[in-house]
Design a protein around this motif. Structure first.
Motif, short mmCIF file in Angstrom:
data_model
loop_
_atom_site.label_atom_id
_atom_site.label_comp_id
_atom_site.label_asym_id
_atom_site.label_seq_id
_atom_site.Cartn_x
_atom_site.Cartn_y
_atom_site.Cartn_z
N ARG A 244 16.57 5.10 -40.66
CA ARG A 244 15.25 4.66 -40.22
C ARG A 244 15.37 3.87 -38.92
O ARG A 244 15.93 2.78 -38.89
N ILE A 245 14.86 4.47 -37.86
CA ILE A 245 14.76 3.76 -36.58
C ILE A 245 13.40 3.06 -36.59
O ILE A 245 12.36 3.70 -36.47
N THR A 246 13.43 1.77 -36.78
CA THR A 246 12.19 1.05 -37.03
C THR A 246 12.25 -0.35 -36.45
O THR A 246 13.28 -0.77 -35.91
N HIS A 247 11.16 -1.08 -36.54
CA HIS A 247 11.11 -2.43 -36.00
C HIS A 247 11.84 -3.42 -36.91
O HIS A 247 11.82 -3.30 -38.14
N GLY A 248 12.50 -4.36 -36.28
CA GLY A 248 13.21 -5.42 -36.99
C GLY A 248 13.53 -6.53 -36.02
O GLY A 248 13.34 -6.40 -34.81
N TYR A 249 14.04 -7.64 -36.56
CA TYR A 249 14.41 -8.77 -35.71
C TYR A 249 15.85 -8.61 -35.24
O TYR A 249 16.76 -8.38 -36.04
N ASN A 250 16.06 -8.73 -33.93
CA ASN A 250 17.41 -8.61 -33.41
C ASN A 250 18.13 -9.95 -33.49
O ASN A 250 17.63 -10.91 -34.07
N ARG A 251 19.32 -10.02 -32.88
CA ARG A 251 20.13 -11.23 -32.94
C ARG A 251 19.47 -12.43 -32.26
O ARG A 251 19.82 -13.57 -32.53
N HIS A 252 18.55 -12.15 -31.37
CA HIS A 252 17.85 -13.22 -30.67
C HIS A 252 16.47 -13.47 -31.28
O HIS A 252 15.61 -14.08 -30.66
N HIS A 253 16.28 -12.94 -32.51
CA HIS A 253 15.04 -13.13 -33.27
C HIS A 253 13.83 -12.53 -32.56
O HIS A 253 12.72 -13.04 -32.67
N ARG A 254 14.07 -11.45 -31.83
CA ARG A 254 12.98 -10.73 -31.18
C ARG A 254 12.63 -9.50 -31.99
O ARG A 254 13.49 -8.79 -32.47
N PHE B 181 38.17 -1.29 -40.65
CA PHE B 181 38.40 -0.71 -41.97
C PHE B 181 37.14 -0.03 -42.50
O PHE B 181 37.21 0.86 -43.33
N TYR B 182 36.00 -0.46 -42.02
CA TYR B 182 34.73 0.12 -42.46
C TYR B 182 33.72 0.00 -41.33
O TYR B 182 33.69 -1.00 -40.61
N GLY B 183 32.90 1.02 -41.18
CA GLY B 183 31.83 0.96 -40.19
C GLY B 183 30.65 1.79 -40.64
O GLY B 183 30.81 2.77 -41.36
N ASP B 184 29.46 1.38 -40.25
CA ASP B 184 28.29 2.17 -40.60
C ASP B 184 27.17 1.97 -39.59
O ASP B 184 27.21 1.08 -38.74
N VAL B 185 26.20 2.86 -39.68
CA VAL B 185 24.95 2.74 -38.93
C VAL B 185 23.85 2.63 -39.98
O VAL B 185 23.83 3.41 -40.93
N HIS B 186 22.96 1.67 -39.83
CA HIS B 186 21.97 1.46 -40.88
C HIS B 186 20.58 1.23 -40.29
O HIS B 186 20.41 1.11 -39.08
N ASP B 187 19.60 1.14 -41.20
CA ASP B 187 18.20 1.00 -40.80
C ASP B 187 18.01 -0.22 -39.90
O ASP B 187 18.66 -1.26 -40.08
N GLY B 188 17.07 -0.09 -38.99
CA GLY B 188 16.84 -1.16 -38.03
C GLY B 188 16.27 -2.44 -38.61
O GLY B 188 16.33 -3.49 -37.97
N ASN B 189 15.73 -2.38 -39.82
CA ASN B 189 15.14 -3.58 -40.43
C ASN B 189 15.95 -4.10 -41.61
O ASN B 189 15.44 -4.87 -42.43
#
Length: 218
Positions: free
Chosen positions: A148-158, A176-184
């Motif tokens: 899900r490419i969606t709205h969420g708060y980034n590291r700068h709380h934007r 050892f582990y990596g993933d791509v996950h929903d934006g929110n």
């Protein structure tokens, strides 16, 4: 006696990276997880191998990878019989879709587990962190299980439209582990979910000793 020179390639660190990639058994593993299509001249492992070399040598855009492939010794770096013209952006994209359909997270996890097992890399303490990448435009998911490419708060709380990335590595920074996950997806949800997956990978890698998972405050 006449000598005909067909091509001259620079001998660079790519030869070392390619040898390591092969010695770790990653091409064979990827070919097992993403079966070779007999109708294709290339394999998913070829594309992963080529893109790894590309990323570590300047990171060309996909549309330029074919042109860049003409400047390297492709048969020596990857395997005999390969032609640079086979790695146009459409061909690469088809293999990326095949990797996704084969469960890209499972493929990545299997590769990382194999590296840890083969090299005997210790993993008593590991660190985890997430980040995000903002995107623009309209995105529609084909299924509820898709990213899900969606709205969420980034590291700068934007508040922004984004996707999330998570990475776990040992005390030396080896992934050892990596993933791509929903934006929110917030960290407080990602952390417990990923712990169960990491524990499964630890068992696959036969790492049975106690391990420490430090969670740093945001």
């Amino acid at each position: 006696m006449s000598v005909q020179i067909r091509a001259i390639y620079e001998s660079s660190y790519l030869n070392i990276i390619s040898t390591i990639f092969k010695d770790l058994g990653l091409p064979r593993l990827i070919d097992r997880l993403v079966p070779v299509n007999p109708q294709c001249q290339t394999r998913a492992s070829d594309v992963v191998w080529l893109l790894t070399l590309d990323i570590l040598s300047g990171r060309q855009a996909l549309v330029h990878v074919e042109r860049w492939a003409h400047d390297i010794d492709l048969p020596k770096l990857i395997r005999l019989g390969l032609s640079p013209s086979w790695f146009n952006d459409d061909a690469i994209a088809r293999h990326l879709y095949r990797l996704y359909d084969a469960n890209i997270h499972a493929v990545l996890s299997a590769c990382l587990v194999q590296i840890y097992k083969k090299e005997g890399i210790p993993l008593r303490v590991f660190h985890a962190d997430t980040t995000d990448v903002s995107v623009y435009g309209t995105y529609e998911s084909a299924s509820p299980d898709a990213l899900r490419i969606t709205h969420g708060y980034n590291r700068h709380h934007r508040w922004q439209k984004q996707i999330g990335f998570g990475l776990i590595g040992n005390e030396d920074g080896i992934p050892f582990y990596g993933d791509v996950h929903d934006g929110n997806l917030p960290d407080k949800t990602w952390n417990p979910e990923v712990l169960s997956r990491v524990q499964k990978q630890l068992k696959q890698a036969k790492i049975e000793e106690e391990w420490i998972y430090p969670i740093l405050p945001p």
